[in-house]
Motif scaffolding. Structure first.
Motif, mmCIF file in Angstrom:
data_model
loop_
_atom_site.group_PDB
_atom_site.id
_atom_site.type_symbol
_atom_site.label_atom_id
_atom_site.label_comp_id
_atom_site.label_asym_id
_atom_site.label_seq_id
_atom_site.Cartn_x
_atom_site.Cartn_y
_atom_site.Cartn_z
ATOM 1 N N UNK A 114 36.036 12.612 9.890
ATOM 2 C CA UNK A 114 37.136 13.473 10.327
ATOM 3 C C UNK A 114 36.890 13.973 11.742
ATOM 4 N N UNK A 115 35.675 14.358 12.039
ATOM 5 C CA UNK A 115 35.340 14.818 13.388
ATOM 6 C C UNK A 115 35.654 13.740 14.415
ATOM 7 N N UNK A 116 35.207 12.535 14.166
ATOM 8 C CA UNK A 116 35.471 11.424 15.089
ATOM 9 C C UNK A 116 36.960 11.111 15.173
ATOM 10 N N UNK A 117 37.643 11.105 14.036
ATOM 11 C CA UNK A 117 39.061 10.778 14.009
ATOM 12 C C UNK A 117 39.853 11.797 14.818
ATOM 13 N N UNK A 118 39.568 13.069 14.624
ATOM 14 C CA UNK A 118 40.282 14.125 15.353
ATOM 15 C C UNK A 118 39.948 14.062 16.840
ATOM 16 N N UNK A 119 38.705 13.800 17.167
ATOM 17 C CA UNK A 119 38.334 13.717 18.589
ATOM 18 C C UNK A 119 39.043 12.569 19.293
ATOM 19 N N UNK A 120 39.421 11.538 18.562
ATOM 20 C CA UNK A 120 40.184 10.444 19.160
ATOM 21 C C UNK A 120 41.600 10.859 19.537
ATOM 22 N N UNK A 121 42.049 11.995 19.053
ATOM 23 C CA UNK A 121 43.371 12.504 19.411
ATOM 24 C C UNK A 121 43.361 13.230 20.751
ATOM 25 N N UNK A 155 56.646 16.476 10.961
ATOM 26 C CA UNK A 155 57.911 16.160 10.294
ATOM 27 C C UNK A 155 58.828 17.360 10.511
ATOM 28 N N UNK A 156 60.081 17.181 10.249
ATOM 29 C CA UNK A 156 61.036 18.272 10.440
ATOM 30 C C UNK A 156 60.623 19.484 9.595
ATOM 31 N N UNK A 157 60.514 20.635 10.258
ATOM 32 C CA UNK A 157 60.143 21.863 9.576
ATOM 33 C C UNK A 157 58.663 21.990 9.247
ATOM 34 N N UNK A 158 57.853 21.060 9.732
ATOM 35 C CA UNK A 158 56.408 21.064 9.451
ATOM 36 C C UNK A 158 55.635 21.499 10.687
ATOM 37 N N UNK A 159 54.317 21.606 10.533
ATOM 38 C CA UNK A 159 53.442 21.982 11.626
ATOM 39 C C UNK A 159 53.405 20.914 12.707
ATOM 40 N N UNK A 173 47.946 21.433 12.856
ATOM 41 C CA UNK A 173 47.161 20.752 11.826
ATOM 42 C C UNK A 173 45.688 20.739 12.223
ATOM 43 N N UNK A 174 45.412 20.396 13.479
ATOM 44 C CA UNK A 174 44.017 20.363 13.936
ATOM 45 C C UNK A 174 43.422 21.772 13.896
ATOM 46 N N UNK A 175 44.172 22.758 14.337
ATOM 47 C CA UNK A 175 43.706 24.137 14.299
ATOM 48 C C UNK A 175 43.437 24.616 12.885
ATOM 49 N N UNK A 222 39.389 15.786 0.203
ATOM 50 C CA UNK A 222 40.810 15.544 -0.068
ATOM 51 C C UNK A 222 41.690 16.190 0.986
ATOM 52 N N UNK A 223 41.324 17.378 1.419
ATOM 53 C CA UNK A 223 42.068 18.106 2.445
ATOM 54 C C UNK A 223 42.067 17.317 3.755
ATOM 55 N N UNK A 224 40.890 16.872 4.173
ATOM 56 C CA UNK A 224 40.779 16.080 5.402
ATOM 57 C C UNK A 224 41.647 14.825 5.317
ATOM 58 N N UNK A 225 41.517 14.093 4.233
ATOM 59 C CA UNK A 225 42.252 12.828 4.089
ATOM 60 C C UNK A 225 43.752 13.058 4.056
ATOM 61 N N UNK A 226 44.200 14.103 3.397
ATOM 62 C CA UNK A 226 45.623 14.434 3.330
ATOM 63 C C UNK A 226 46.199 14.648 4.729
ATOM 64 N N UNK A 227 45.498 15.457 5.537
ATOM 65 C CA UNK A 227 46.019 15.754 6.873
ATOM 66 C C UNK A 227 45.881 14.580 7.836
ATOM 67 N N UNK A 228 44.859 13.782 7.683
ATOM 68 C CA UNK A 228 44.733 12.591 8.535
ATOM 69 C C UNK A 228 45.900 11.640 8.277
ATOM 70 N N UNK A 229 46.276 11.456 7.018
ATOM 71 C CA UNK A 229 47.430 10.592 6.700
ATOM 72 C C UNK A 229 48.703 11.153 7.331
ATOM 73 N N UNK A 230 48.880 12.468 7.282
ATOM 74 C CA UNK A 230 50.048 13.073 7.923
ATOM 75 C C UNK A 230 50.046 12.804 9.431
#
Length: 151
Positions: free
Chosen positions: A15-22, A35-39, A44-46, A137-145
């Motif tokens: 997750x650290x590496x994936x987020x740093x690639x952003x 998505x509409x009405x979402x963060x 999400x990163x914060x 699970x939390x990390x994977x959920x947000x990475x997919x988003x």
């Protein structure tokens, strides 16, 4: 190393590496809702920062078998969102990196035998791995988003 410990630490690194690639995405994408009405991507990163800090505080409580700090999930999420709107991309990335590394160091420092041990607190029965599977699970959920917005 305990397999469960290794799995959680590998996930944290991933997750650290994936987020740093952003880091190089445009400011427009950074502030774009997932998505509409979402963060936004920034929110999400914060949001990861707040939940990493939650686990940094929670793990010693589990091991000490003390009363676990109760957290109002919605309040934490709202605070993470608010703060992410006021911080620069650089500040959010720097803080995320710092807190995730702190969490990884904490996890690495834990004895292997603690991962399977059952802990009993006033709030129930826990294992470190069982509790930290929520982090995976939390990390994977947000990475997919984020993947749907970024790519």
């Amino acid at each position: 190393m305990n397999q469960q410990k290794e799995t959680v630490i590998e996930n944290c690194h991933h997750t650290l590496e994936w987020i740093e690639n952003l880091h190089n995405i445009s400011e427009e994408k950074w502030r774009k809702p997932i998505a509409k009405g979402k963060w936004t991507v920034a929110e999400v990163v914060g949001h990861f920062i707040y939940w990493d800090q939650y686990f940094i505080n929670r793990i010693p409580e589990i091991i000490d078998e003390s009363t676990l700090t109760q957290v109002d999930i919605e309040s934490v999420n709202q605070e993470a969102s608010r703060e992410s709107k006021t911080k620069s991309k650089e500040e959010i990335f720097e803080r995320f990196h710092q807190v995730r590394e702190e969490l990884i160091q904490l996890l690495q420092s834990l004895d292997d035998d603690l991962w399977d041990q059952e802990f009993h607190t006033n709030n129930g029965q826990y294992t470190l791995y069982g509790d930290l599977k929520r982090l995976i699970n939390h990390d994977q959920h947000h990475i997919k988003q984020l993947e749907h917005v970024i790519y």
